[in-house]
Design a protein around this motif. Structure first.
Motif: not given
Length: 331
Positions: A134-145
């Motif tokens: 979840i954290v990894d996804r959150l980091v990579h999706k910060t500027n994406e929808k």
């Protein structure tokens, strides 16, 4: 008049007149201070050393207190994460994203290693794996929808959907099923198959049943739920107890991991009424035990709980059908 001031121990002398006079209060006070305290000569050097040590002890105590408070905060967060359901977990990670630093992971690892039971240890290991995803996804999706549940389901079904005509089931190309399972596993690893996703699949499945004219869509949605249940249940193994392999548990896990189309053969080859060594009673016992464990570890009334338990009960129903057929053949 002489003026003097003396504080309680530790002594500090402040004299406002000539201290050479033997009648001076400061002189008398210094004599006391330079006397024997507890059998040891107490000099100005002793005092400075004592003061330095007291300062160091105070600093160490302050650091220890801060470290303790920090550990309590981390433990409180870990407890909240451990007890949260899928939706709450996502929210907690977002709200506390800055807390997932090196100290957090070290503390989580320490709590994992000090677990008294293997079940608790596996719970913490699964929590750590999910949090990392979840954290990894959150980091990579910060500027994406972040994709919606509908988008995730479409991505999983894309390999098997034919946009030009009615979707056949099973797919004409066997590779499509492999791609579909691979996509689902990737999405699950990234923490995207949450309650919202499961609710979307169930809503689509219910609609497909009501329509009654899309058997291919209904079948592939069932397959999505089966793949999900198989992956989640396969994460935890109960087949080993120390150095001993529990054959009934291992057999159940083999069935859980297998596609539904292969269940009949596995059951015939594994049960005593067929070619195997597992009695139907032993298989039913481990299935019931796995259902109980699932009920304990999932949120009551959640889609996840319902899907996982239905999958296990589906295995038992299939086993009962096979047993009836095999018993009929032996009469």
């Amino acid at each position: 008049m002489a003026k003097w001031l003396a504080t309680p121990f530790p002594p500090v002398n402040i004299c406002f007149f000539d201290s050479t006079s033997h009648r001076s209060p400061c002189f008398l006070y210094r004599r006391l201070n330079n006397g024997m305290l507890g059998g040891k000569k107490f000099t100005s050097l002793n005092f400075m050393e004592w003061k330095r040590r007291r300062t160091l002890i105070y600093a160490v105590n302050q650091d220890a207190e801060r470290a303790f408070k920090k550990t309590v905060e981390v433990d409180r967060l870990i407890d909240m994460l451990r007890d949260a359901n899928d939706q709450e977990l996502q929210t907690l990670v977002v709200e506390n994203v800055l807390a997932f630093n090196e100290s957090f992971w070290i503390r989580l690892a320490a709590r994992t290693e000090t677990c008294k039971s293997e079940d608790d240890k596996k719970d913490y290991e699964e929590l750590a794996s999910l949090l990392m995803s979840i954290v990894d996804r959150l980091v990579h999706k910060t500027n994406e929808k972040i994709e919606s549940a509908t988008d995730v389901l479409k991505a999983i079904l894309r390999p098997v959907v034919d946009e030009k005509e009615e979707t056949p089931w099973p797919p004409r190309d066997p590779e499509a099923l492999i791609l579909m399972e691979r996509e689902l596993n990737q999405r699950e690893q990234e923490g995207q198959l949450d309650e919202g996703f499961l609710a979307e699949v169930n809503a689509q499945l219910r609609q497909a049943k009501e329509d009654g004219d899309k058997p291919g869509l209904e079948a592939m949605l069932r397959k999505v739920l089966q793949l999900y249940a198989s992956r989640v249940l396969s994460k935890r193994s109960y087949a080993k107890k120390g150095n001993e392999v529990l054959t009934a548990e291992q057999f159940l896990e083999d069935v859980i991991k297998a596609p539904e189309a292969e269940w009949n053969k596995l059951l015939i080859d594994g049960l005593t009424l067929g070619k195997g060594e597992i009695s139907p009673e032993d298989l039913y016992a481990v299935i019931n035990k796995r259902v109980e464990r699932t009920l304990i570890r999932t949120e009551g009334g959640s889609y996840q709980q319902r899907i996982l338990t239905e999958y296990l009960k589906g295995i038992q129903s299939r086993a009962e059908e096979i047993v009836q057929v095999l018993e009929g053949g032996t009469r």
